[in-house]
Design an enzyme around this catalytic site. Structure first.
Site, mmCIF file in Angstrom:
data_model
loop_
_atom_site.group_PDB
_atom_site.id
_atom_site.type_symbol
_atom_site.label_atom_id
_atom_site.label_comp_id
_atom_site.label_asym_id
_atom_site.label_seq_id
_atom_site.Cartn_x
_atom_site.Cartn_y
_atom_site.Cartn_z
ATOM 1 N N LYS A 394 0.804 -1.238 0.078
ATOM 2 C CA LYS A 394 0.084 -0.139 -0.034
ATOM 3 C C LYS A 394 1.028 1.106 -0.060
ATOM 4 O O LYS A 394 1.807 1.376 0.775
ATOM 5 C CB LYS A 394 -1.049 0.045 1.197
ATOM 6 C CG LYS A 394 -1.468 1.114 1.589
ATOM 7 C CD LYS A 394 -2.539 1.333 2.834
ATOM 8 C CE LYS A 394 -2.926 2.794 2.974
ATOM 9 N NZ LYS A 394 -3.951 2.703 4.518
ATOM 10 N N TRP A 494 -9.332 0.232 -1.155
ATOM 11 C CA TRP A 494 -10.452 0.680 -0.338
ATOM 12 C C TRP A 494 -10.245 1.453 0.871
ATOM 13 O O TRP A 494 -11.265 1.647 1.737
ATOM 14 C CB TRP A 494 -11.039 -0.627 0.070
ATOM 15 C CG TRP A 494 -11.680 -1.395 -1.248
ATOM 16 C CD1 TRP A 494 -12.639 -1.608 -1.963
ATOM 17 C CD2 TRP A 494 -10.838 -2.936 -1.404
ATOM 18 N NE1 TRP A 494 -12.497 -2.589 -2.912
ATOM 19 C CE2 TRP A 494 -11.553 -3.361 -2.462
ATOM 20 C CE3 TRP A 494 -9.688 -3.468 -0.904
ATOM 21 C CZ2 TRP A 494 -11.095 -4.418 -3.304
ATOM 22 C CZ3 TRP A 494 -9.422 -4.476 -1.458
ATOM 23 C CH2 TRP A 494 -10.012 -5.106 -2.690
ATOM 24 N N HIS A 495 -9.252 2.312 0.710
ATOM 25 C CA HIS A 495 -9.116 3.341 1.571
ATOM 26 C C HIS A 495 -9.296 4.827 1.173
ATOM 27 O O HIS A 495 -8.505 5.569 1.415
ATOM 28 C CB HIS A 495 -7.630 3.439 2.392
ATOM 29 C CG HIS A 495 -7.430 1.989 2.930
ATOM 30 N ND1 HIS A 495 -5.925 1.516 3.253
ATOM 31 C CD2 HIS A 495 -8.385 0.922 3.428
ATOM 32 C CE1 HIS A 495 -6.267 0.418 4.167
ATOM 33 N NE2 HIS A 495 -7.558 -0.208 3.942
ATOM 34 N N HIS A 496 -10.612 4.935 0.785
ATOM 35 C CA HIS A 496 -11.042 6.189 0.364
ATOM 36 C C HIS A 496 -10.969 7.449 1.456
ATOM 37 O O HIS A 496 -11.199 7.064 2.556
ATOM 38 C CB HIS A 496 -12.446 6.102 -0.053
ATOM 39 C CG HIS A 496 -12.587 4.997 -1.069
ATOM 40 N ND1 HIS A 496 -13.765 4.323 -1.271
ATOM 41 C CD2 HIS A 496 -11.966 4.362 -1.886
ATOM 42 C CE1 HIS A 496 -13.759 3.331 -2.090
ATOM 43 N NE2 HIS A 496 -12.587 3.189 -2.559
#
Length: 555
Positions: A394, A494-496
């Site tokens: 990430k 999916w870490h908006h």
């Protein structure tokens, strides 16, 4: 099919799911007497607080506020307890791929051509994520302006219900030792803290691999003072203005149930009563715009009455990128999701999983492996679960920023979302560094028993590059350059975050600037995602802000 027929079909399916949940309720799931379908809601109701979104922040926030005030929670999705087995560790990927109209994860594709999901379930993204639980870095706490003692107490409040020490078996041990060989030092053992090096973290899966989520935090509530409605889609916030110079004030919301019936919920006359939007990085700015708070030119184009021209709503959108390798193993592996992490601040984080049910995605891999492995070995790799695992990186704190725009005035429709992945060269550099670290882990002595020696890391890169991981234009040089590999295989973590950022849209008490009685408390206010995985910090924030709001109400 016309819109009326579609709504009838959707409502019928939702009703079937609700009946199934009632008759097939898990004995291990909490029973909430205060949770109902929105179809049972009165036409008009009054509450001290209205929380829009029963997600990762909304559940702890609402449970806390209900200790001393009346609270209404409006969640557009259903219950996470209707299909408890589906959220267990072994079904992690399948939950994301669920195509039913009432799935927990609503799929969409960004304007960048990247497959993505947003939550629509009580408990939010904690119902279908990879489960890793780890605290935020000190920088995040400083920027949030929260008291350190309150933060500590709030974390502990959350962890009593949902956090467990992550198990570390053979695959995860090999990754940990591989990270140490690759120079991701020091080894920090088990810790909640976000610190440089390699560590074991916590998880929201218990020892039986059952998931716990933010919805479990509703067990802390006062059931006499809270009401939660499911399949309650908020269409707009009612904003009142008196006189040409007065500030707008939030007075209530209009929401729709599964049968398309509209309901109105108002705040009580208490001057401290508030509407708190916790609908996520996409849902929160979307709702503000639908309510008339946002870029005037965009709202006017859709016929939305402009209550306040706020050009920063929907801006500054960020998403952490995911890239990595799939590693087939010559020996059986355990089922594991993220248990450990290699942290190289502020560059990237390395995480891993093994034995996942990825079979539907790997038809193309088998063709590429045929020249190197025999048919029997190929078959054993993809029997019911992948014999092997994934190691991903990430990219931390992306500089690249995007925005959202409304397609229409329909709140059920995901707006146009553009994250501008790798627009900034620094983000691409972080990805390349992360992939190099992953390659070093795969090539390490500690990891050697979990890889076929005849499959080079270059072939592993080629395998991933051959998968249809996104809809972006492909480069012919993917296999020749890690920069091209990163661009061509980029996925979401999916870490908006962003869209209602602190300082631009809300103040440091999360009040919407220029509007009374309205706050936004969720990841849309962040300038970066806290920790390696943000759910711990978001749940903590919901609890901490609930406590702070309580004190302000009665001070």
């Amino acid at each position: 099919m016309d819109m009326r027929s579609w709504r009838f079909l959707k409502a019928s399916l939702v009703a079937v799911f609700a009946l199934h949940a009632y008759f097939c309720h898990s004995d291990t799931a909490p029973y909430y007497s205060f949770v109902d379908e929105a179809t049972s809601a009165p036409q008009v109701s009054y509450h001290d607080y209205i929380v829009v979104g029963g997600g990762v922040a909304g559940c702890p926030l609402a449970a806390t506020l209900s200790e001393t005030a009346t609270v209404l929670v409006l969640e557009r999705g259903g219950s996470p307890y209707r299909k408890p087995v589906d959220t267990d560790k072994g079904n992690f990927v399948l939950t994301l791929l669920d195509p039913t109209p009432d799935s927990y994860a609503q799929a969409f594709i960004t304007e960048d051509g990247v497959y993505n999901h947003r939550a629509r379930v009580l408990g939010g993204g904690s119902v279908f994520n990879a489960g890793f639980y780890s605290h935020a870095e000190p920088d995040f706490i400083k920027e949030s302006g929260l008291d350190e003692a309150l933060v500590k107490d709030s974390y502990q409040w959350v962890e009593k219900k949902v956090a467990f020490k992550a198990p570390v078996l053979q695959w995860q041990s090999a990754v940990i030792n591989g990270l140490l060989e690759a120079g991701v030092l020091p080894y920090n053992g088990f810790t909640y803290d976000h610190i440089n090096g390699t560590k074991i973290g916590a998880t929201i899966f218990d020892l039986d691999d059952h998931r716990h989520s933010a919805a479990d935090l509703l067990e802390y509530d006062n059931p006499k003072q809270i009401k939660v409605y499911l399949h309650a889609t908020v269409h707009k916030i009612i904003l009142a203005t008196e006189g040409i110079r007065s500030r707008p004030r939030a007075e209530g919301v209009i929401f729709e149930d599964a049968f398309g019936v509209k309901h109105t919920a108002f705040l009580t006359k208490d001057s401290k009563s508030e509407i708190i939007v916790s609908a996520g990085a996409i849902g929160s700015p979307q709702l503000l715009m639908l309510s008339g708070i946002g870029p005037a030119h965009q709202l006017e184009a859709l016929g939305i009455e402009v209550v306040m021209d706020q050009p920063m709503v929907g801006q500054g959108m960020g998403d952490n990128t995911l890239n990595g390798l799939v590693i087939p193993s010559p020996i059986p592996v355990e089922l594991s999701l993220v248990s450990s992490v290699g942290i190289s601040q502020p560059v990237n984080y390395i995480e891993s999983g093994s034995g996942l049910n990825l079979t539907p995605s790997f038809g193309r891999i088998t063709k590429l492996l045929l020249p190197f492995l025999n048919q029997t070995t190929i078959g054993s790799l993809f029997d019911t679960r992948l014999r092997g695992g994934i190691i991903v990186q990430k990219a931390a704190r992306p500089i690249s920023r995007g925005h959202i725009e409304l397609w229409s005035t329909d709140p059920n429709e995901t707006p146009k979302v553009r994250f501008n992945y790798f627009q900034e060269p620094e983000d691409l550099r972080k990805c390349v560094q992360g992939i190099k670290t992953i390659i070093n882990v795969v090539n390490s002595k500690a990891f050697s028993k979990f890889r076929y020696q005849e499959i080079s890391t270059q072939l592993l890169l080629n395998l991933v590059a051959a998968l249809p991981l996104n809809l972006r234009p492909r480069s012919l040089a993917t296999a020749l350059s890690l920069e091209h590999f990163c661009r061509d295989t980029v996925m979401t973590f999916w870490h908006h975050h962003g869209g209602c950022q602190t300082g631009n849209v809300v103040d440091h008490d999360y009040r919407v600037l220029g509007v009374d009685g309205l706050r936004v408390i969720d990841s849309s206010t962040f300038s970066f995602t806290p920790g390696t995985n943000p759910q711990a910090a978001v749940m903590m924030l919901g609890r901490a802000m609930g406590v702070r709001i309580q004190k302000g109400r009665y001070s």
